[in-house]
Design a protein around this motif. Structure first.
Motif, short mmCIF file in Angstrom:
data_model
loop_
_atom_site.label_atom_id
_atom_site.label_comp_id
_atom_site.label_asym_id
_atom_site.label_seq_id
_atom_site.Cartn_x
_atom_site.Cartn_y
_atom_site.Cartn_z
N GLY A 141 0.03 27.46 33.31
CA GLY A 141 1.10 27.62 32.19
C GLY A 141 1.98 26.42 31.61
O GLY A 141 2.58 26.52 30.68
N PHE A 142 1.76 25.23 32.48
CA PHE A 142 2.52 23.83 31.76
C PHE A 142 1.89 23.04 32.50
O PHE A 142 1.43 22.78 33.60
N PRO A 143 1.65 21.93 31.50
CA PRO A 143 2.17 21.80 30.30
C PRO A 143 1.26 22.88 29.43
O PRO A 143 -0.17 22.85 29.62
N LEU A 144 1.54 23.10 28.15
CA LEU A 144 0.58 23.98 27.34
C LEU A 144 0.02 23.23 26.05
O LEU A 144 -1.07 23.36 25.65
N SER A 145 1.02 22.00 25.71
CA SER A 145 0.32 21.27 24.53
C SER A 145 -0.49 20.04 24.88
O SER A 145 -0.49 19.77 26.25
#
Length: 582
Positions: free
Chosen positions: A407-411
């Motif tokens: 879920g992280f990071p998404l970008s």
């Protein structure tokens, strides 16, 4: 056409600013409170007294803060930390830096009203006016009302009538969108208990809605109506299975704030009552409905009267069936991930708006991934929570799973930098600065007990597993000694080897140092908005990286004191080439 206020490059610049700040300060957020005394946390990270930290945080005097700030040696500090020792030496400098690196300080958020103006909406058509605070607590009522209007405006902007509510829970938002705004809502939740309860709740809401909407259309001569509102209510009560009703009331006992007096609405159906449409929701508690005299038996009615009532009943049922096909809430049970095929869950799916109100952990980023990947999703409005449950792709402590999507990071921007926060920092991001600032502080006594217990475990139980959780022992304990005995038994450890006096000695030894823990946790609270800000900026950056979006923004939807997780990630796809817009 609406345009976003900040470009991708501007968002990336804000991310860099927050990263630079957190690269210096994140060690405080990642320090575990349980290990506060066993690991000498205060001495490792802070070079000033706890009294100075607390007084600086609580001080309202700008002049006093300025004097304290000038007195510090600032030549070798970064955000208040000494560049040589990496310890905090200037609390004021840290607080100012934290404020400027939070979402409000970075100037990246829109207000809810600004979003509605950007959407070009002055309001949307509603059904009967509902008062959600009559069937949910004040926090949930505030969230549902604020978010539902935004979702309805997004649906109108995109020309769609369907909404997919991911992680719908008890169905409050879904039911409100359906009944208030006439939207066809599909609520998806992984818990079958939640979806069944949501279905029952919505069924009752619709029955009461029909009963009270009918009474508010026009004043009728008493005796002309085929069904008065109170007859409809009593009839519904008779139709409900006793077990189902009892279960529903038990489930909602903790949610309900209170119910208004229903007597005026029930006993005087023929009088005009402008609030009748709102009051029907209070009848979720069936016990508040007043009893009425028995209806006249059909055998005592004339043939003409029986025929008239039959005809009106048939017309009413036909109308209700027509309304239910166009305005409907359908709870579905499914575990949703970014790879979920929505058309396999919803056969009649058309273009829709995807929403999520306080979706936990990875479900929030999965919602955004679905929005980007599915052509049928025209817009998204996602409010996440439970950052400690997020999986981090580059966290060294993460257990590898070949098939998991983190879920992280998404970008792509943060993924290329292999950035991670750490679980304790994400846990700190869940702290509520606004609530603490108005006196709704954290429970220090239970944290203090747990930290001292950790010292006892280190000194006397060398084989204990530190990752094993004690659970909610504090609320049941009468004293620290009682707490320790209960905790040791919970951990399957022999509590007889320690006398009560020996346990009390630990408490008395560390009690003078409790203020250190209080001050340290206040520093964590100060950093919380910055960590949350980075997580949300990452999600916004992800949407900015997509080419087919016409608009994306972070929007403050809620009052942060009522609802600390108050920010929504909003996105709209370009309308060009969408063949199914209506």
């Amino acid at each position: 056409m609406i345009s976003s206020s900040l470009s991708l490059s501007e968002i990336q610049h804000r991310i860099d600013e927050v990263k630079r700040f957190l690269s210096v300060t994140l060690s405080i957020a990642n320090a575990h409170t349980v290990e506060f005394y066993t690991h000498g946390v205060w001495e490792r990270f802070v070079a000033v007294s706890p009294q100075e930290v607390l007084s600086t945080i609580s001080s309202d005097s700008d002049q006093q803060r300025e004097l304290e700030h000038c007195a510090k040696e600032k030549s070798k500090t970064t955000f208040g930390f000494c560049s040589d020792t990496n310890r905090l030496v200037d609390t004021h400098e840290l607080l100012e830096a934290a404020k400027s690196h939070s979402l409000p300080g970075l100037g990246v958020c829109m207000s809810r009203d600004e979003l509605l103006r950007a959407l070009g909406e002055r309001g949307v058509e509603r059904g009967a006016e509902l008062e959600p605070d009559e069937f949910m607590n004040s926090k949930k009522s505030h969230e549902v009302q604020s978010m539902s209007e935004v979702v309805a405006c997004l649906a109108r902007r995109c020309g769609v009538k369907q909404v997919i509510d991911v992680g719908s829970g008890k169905g409050y938002l879904s039911s409100f969108l359906s009944l208030q705004y006439g939207l066809q809502v599909y609520g998806i939740d992984s818990s079958s208990t939640n979806t069944h309860g949501a279905q029952e709740r919505n069924r009752k809401l619709k029955k009461f809605s029909r009963a009270y909407q009918k009474s508010s259309k026009a004043a009728r001569v008493q005796g002309e109506a085929s069904h008065s509102p109170q007859e409809e209510v009593v009839e519904m009560k008779r139709d409900d299975e006793a077990g189902t009703v009892a279960k529903e009331e038990e489930e909602e006992e903790e949610e309900v704030i209170g119910f208004p007096d229903m007597t005026s609405a029930v006993e005087r159906p023929s009088e005009p009552h402008p609030e009748t449409d709102e009051l029907f929701l209070s009848a979720l508690s069936v016990d508040v409905v007043q009893t009425t005299p028995p209806r006249v038996p059909p055998s005592q009615l004339s043939a003409e009267e029986r025929e008239r009532r039959k005809r009106e009943n048939l017309e009413r049922k036909a109308k209700n069936r027509s309304q239910s096909t166009s305005t409907m809430f359908s709870p579905l049970t499914s575990y949703v991930t970014a790879e979920t095929e929505l058309r396999e869950l919803i056969n009649e799916l058309e273009d829709a708006v995807m929403v999520g109100l306080h979706t936990c952990g990875d479900l929030a980023p999965s919602t955004l991934r679905m929005f980007v990947a599915k052509a049928e999703l025209a817009a998204v409005c996602s409010v996440g929570c439970c950052y400690h449950l997020l999986s981090e792709e580059f966290d060294p402590a993460r257990q590898e799973c070949a098939h998991s999507v983190c879920g992280f990071p998404l970008s792509q921007y943060l993924r290329h930098q292999s950035w991670f926060c750490g679980r304790n920092a994400r846990m700190s991001a869940c702290l509520a600065l606004e609530r603490v600032s108005v006196g709704q502080g954290i429970q220090m006594e239970s944290l203090f007990y747990r930290a001292v217990l950790h010292v006892i475990l280190r000194d006397h139980y060398s084989s204990f597993k530190s990752e094993k959780r004690v659970g909610n022992v504090y609320s049941k304990s009468k004293s620290f000694v009682d707490y320790v005995h209960r905790a040791l038994r919970r951990l399957d450890l022999d509590d007889s080897k320690l006398s009560d006096s020996h346990i009390q000695e630990y408490h008395d030894t560390f009690r003078p140092r409790k203020e250190e823990m209080h001050a340290f946790n206040m520093l964590k609270v100060t950093l919380a908005p910055c960590i949350e800000g980075l997580i949300l900026l990452d999600r916004l950056c992800y949407l900015k990286e997509q080419e087919d979006l016409s608009f994306s923004a972070l929007v403050q939807l809620f009052d942060p004191v009522l609802s600390p997780r108050c920010y929504a990630v909003v996105g709209l796809k370009r309308m060009e080439g969408r063949c199914s817009c209506r």
